[in-house]
Design an enzyme around this catalytic site. Structure first.
Site, PDB file in Angstrom:
ATOM      1  N   SER A  20      66.391  37.686  -5.150  1.00  6.51           N
ATOM      2  CA  SER A  20      66.457  37.111  -3.806  1.00  6.51           C
ATOM      3  C   SER A  20      66.183  38.174  -2.754  1.00  6.51           C
ATOM      4  O   SER A  20      65.458  37.935  -1.781  1.00  6.51           O
ATOM      5  CB  SER A  20      67.836  36.481  -3.566  1.00  6.51           C
ATOM      6  OG  SER A  20      67.944  35.989  -2.247  1.00  6.51           O
ATOM      7  N   TRP A  33      62.527  38.961  -2.839  1.00  7.08           N
ATOM      8  CA  TRP A  33      61.760  37.851  -2.255  1.00  7.08           C
ATOM      9  C   TRP A  33      61.647  38.018  -0.742  1.00  7.08           C
ATOM     10  O   TRP A  33      60.621  37.708  -0.142  1.00  7.08           O
ATOM     11  CB  TRP A  33      62.443  36.519  -2.572  1.00  7.08           C
ATOM     12  CG  TRP A  33      61.753  35.324  -1.982  1.00  7.08           C
ATOM     13  CD1 TRP A  33      60.772  34.558  -2.572  1.00  7.08           C
ATOM     14  CD2 TRP A  33      61.994  34.725  -0.694  1.00  7.08           C
ATOM     15  NE1 TRP A  33      60.382  33.544  -1.721  1.00  7.08           N
ATOM     16  CE2 TRP A  33      61.119  33.621  -0.572  1.00  7.08           C
ATOM     17  CE3 TRP A  33      62.854  35.023   0.350  1.00  7.08           C
ATOM     18  CZ2 TRP A  33      61.083  32.818   0.564  1.00  7.08           C
ATOM     19  CZ3 TRP A  33      62.824  34.226   1.490  1.00  7.08           C
ATOM     20  CH2 TRP A  33      61.947  33.133   1.590  1.00  7.08           C
ATOM     21  N   HIS A  34      62.703  38.553  -0.124  1.00  5.18           N
ATOM     22  CA  HIS A  34      62.711  38.681   1.328  1.00  5.18           C
ATOM     23  C   HIS A  34      61.781  39.770   1.832  1.00  5.18           C
ATOM     24  O   HIS A  34      61.334  39.705   2.986  1.00  5.18           O
ATOM     25  CB  HIS A  34      64.139  38.948   1.831  1.00  5.18           C
ATOM     26  CG  HIS A  34      64.971  37.717   1.913  1.00  5.18           C
ATOM     27  ND1 HIS A  34      65.683  37.220   0.841  1.00  5.18           N
ATOM     28  CD2 HIS A  34      65.206  36.852   2.941  1.00  5.18           C
ATOM     29  CE1 HIS A  34      66.321  36.117   1.210  1.00  5.18           C
ATOM     30  NE2 HIS A  34      66.047  35.875   2.475  1.00  5.18           N
ATOM     31  N   GLY A  35      61.489  40.762   1.039  1.00  2.35           N
ATOM     32  CA  GLY A  35      60.598  41.798   1.527  1.00  2.35           C
ATOM     33  C   GLY A  35      60.402  42.932   0.548  1.00  2.35           C
ATOM     34  O   GLY A  35      61.243  43.173  -0.324  1.00  2.35           O
ATOM     35  N   PHE A  77      58.212  37.009   5.702  1.00  2.00           N
ATOM     36  CA  PHE A  77      58.631  36.860   4.310  1.00  2.00           C
ATOM     37  C   PHE A  77      57.797  35.827   3.576  1.00  2.00           C
ATOM     38  O   PHE A  77      57.892  35.691   2.391  1.00  2.00           O
ATOM     39  CB  PHE A  77      60.124  36.483   4.232  1.00  2.00           C
ATOM     40  CG  PHE A  77      61.013  37.459   4.978  1.00  2.00           C
ATOM     41  CD1 PHE A  77      60.780  38.823   4.888  1.00  2.00           C
ATOM     42  CD2 PHE A  77      62.060  37.000   5.747  1.00  2.00           C
ATOM     43  CE1 PHE A  77      61.593  39.714   5.573  1.00  2.00           C
ATOM     44  CE2 PHE A  77      62.874  37.889   6.421  1.00  2.00           C
ATOM     45  CZ  PHE A  77      62.637  39.241   6.339  1.00  2.00           C
TER      46      PHE A  77
END
Length: 478
Positions: A322, A325-327, A478
């Site tokens: 997670s 996934w954000h960056g 993102f």
């Protein structure tokens, strides 16, 4: 195209009029109009990436049909992995190529070896993480025979590119959104009014809360060496409200806009800052992503079943993924790691599903225990957000060290009175509207009509007065 832009203020009414007054009697034309409008909306940013979203859509549409006809297990798995490979391959290339190359180089440098990596000047396509996960869920559900694939190409293209939620979610499941493209939509005045009300609240969150907080959060984070610990703490608080107002504001605008066209999207935020533990926070924050990881990663890995080691492993995997996934930055990975640490004690003591109901249910104010739990969870969240916002790990660590210095007890040098007042009013409105899908869903509806409209006019006035140009939404990156 930004929701808070003049372009969108012109674009939306044009699409609305064409949709309900020109092609309203023909479902295929309605869907075709939505595809065209969505591609215009996305291409407004950079038309070249239209080919990317079209390619992704065609790959999963075709593989879905092939999965329906294929009964051999091995061939079905091959088709599934082709879809996963294509979608994640494109995502990894555009979003993570340079990150992995730079990290690989740093590892070699630790052993005294220097290599010259070939990094690329790659533009990250807006919303690629969102529509990639949306199309992936379709293929996986078809593979598992939870969903029948569609042969309606226009409806599928509309599902993938639906402009209200295209670039920052909610990440919709095909089982919820796709069937809505099969049915004739009829205009409902009450739905449209409710949609406008939610759009207004979303704009208030974005422009009045998020953008105003961003001004001070950016100043403090970008010049953190110049400020006292108390001011740095204030900066972390401003960012905490910035990211919530920005992202949940986008979701409110997306859901409200969808309702104008007769669609129902799922709630993406459920007042997460009133959570009593971190498990409840993640059931209420970015719900579409949290449930996506739960259903397509956590449960397939074994979920909470099995031994203690499996529970720990799965928890860290889902939170680290997670974060990634954000960056493409180690700060996001550490942010995910921190949340895994917060969550793990609840999971190991079987207390991760204790707070399933609404806080202070049937009461205006929380009990002392609830208040302390909310405060503790909020503090943990604020601490983790520092890593999310910081430019690098060293920046985050130095920022935290400077907070917990003797200067923490000084008065903050940045304390905008008007913004603090707005935040207090905002929190109160959110608190008393926490049982609804969005805070002002029923606020003043049963009161004097003039009082209700005065409130709406006040929100509109705040939006126009404090509007400071077209500020991008945080989650566009993102």
């Amino acid at each position: 195209m930004l929701f808070n832009s003049l372009d969108f203020a012109v674009f939306l009414p044009i699409v609305f009029v064409l949709y309900w007054f020109v092609v309203n009697k023909n479902l295929k034309r309605q869907n075709a109009l939505l595809v065209i409008a969505s591609y215009v909306f996305y291409g407004w940013w950079d038309w070249r990436f239209l080919f990317l979203i079209l390619c992704s859509s065609l790959v999963d549409y075709t593989i879905g049909l092939m999965l329906e006809k294929e009964h051999g297990l091995i061939k079905r798995k091959v088709l599934l992995w082709v879809s996963i490979g294509v979608n994640l391959g494109v995502l990894v290339f555009f979003k993570y190529y340079n990150f992995f190359v730079d990290s690989f180089t740093e590892v070699f440098s630790l052993f005294g070896s220097k290599i010259q990596p070939n990094t690329l000047d790659v533009i990250l396509p807006v919303g690629i993480s969102f529509y990639t996960f949306q199309t992936l869920s379709y293929t996986i559900d078809v593979y598992k025979r939870k969903l029948k694939p569609t042969s309606n190409l226009v409806a599928f293209l509309a599902f993938v590119s639906f402009f209200p939620q295209l670039v920052a979610g909610p990440i919709e499941r095909a089982s919820n959104l796709l069937p809505q493209f099969y049915r004739m939509r009829k205009f409902h005045y009450s739905k449209a009014v409710d949609g406008c009300r939610q759009i207004l609240w979303g704009l208030f969150k974005k422009i009045v809360i998020a953008d105003q907080c961003a001004e001070y959060a950016n100043e403090i984070f970008n010049h953190s060496d110049d400020y006292s610990g108390s001011t740095l703490l204030m900066g972390a608080l401003f960012f905490t409200f910035q990211i919530y107002g920005d992202f949940s504001g986008y979701s409110d605008i997306a859901i409200g806009t969808s309702r104008l066209f007769g669609f129902n999207l799922k709630q993406n935020f459920a007042f997460p800052y009133f959570s009593r533990d971190i498990a409840e926070f993640w059931r209420r924050w970015h719900i579409s992503l949290s449930t996506w990881f739960r259903d397509y990663l956590y449960i397939p890995l074994g979920g909470s079943h099995g031994g203690t080691w499996m529970k720990i492993r799965n928890t860290f995997i889902i939170f680290l993924v997670s974060g990634l996934w954000h960056g493409a930055n180690w700060t996001f990975i550490i942010w995910g790691f921190l949340n895994a640490l917060y969550f793990l004690p609840l999971l190991l003591t079987n207390r991760n599903r204790v707070n399933l109901d609404q806080v202070a249910l049937g009461r205006n104010f929380p009990a002392l225990k609830e208040f302390v739990s909310i405060g503790a969870t909020f503090c943990l969240t604020v601490f983790a957000w520092i890593f999310f916002r910081a430019e690098s790990l060293s920046h985050a660590i130095n920022y935290i060290i400077d907070i917990f210095s003797i200067t923490l007890f000084k008065l903050p040098t940045v304390r905008p009175t008007y913004l603090l007042l707005f935040l207090m009013v905002f929190v109160l409105i959110e608190w008393f509207g926490r049982s609804k899908k969005y805070a002002i869903e029923s606020l003043f509806l049963n009161r004097n009509r003039w009082l209700r409209w005065m409130f709406y006019m006040l929100l509109i006035a705040c939006v126009f007065i404090l509007e400071g140009g077209e500020q991008e939404f945080i989650y566009f990156q993102f």
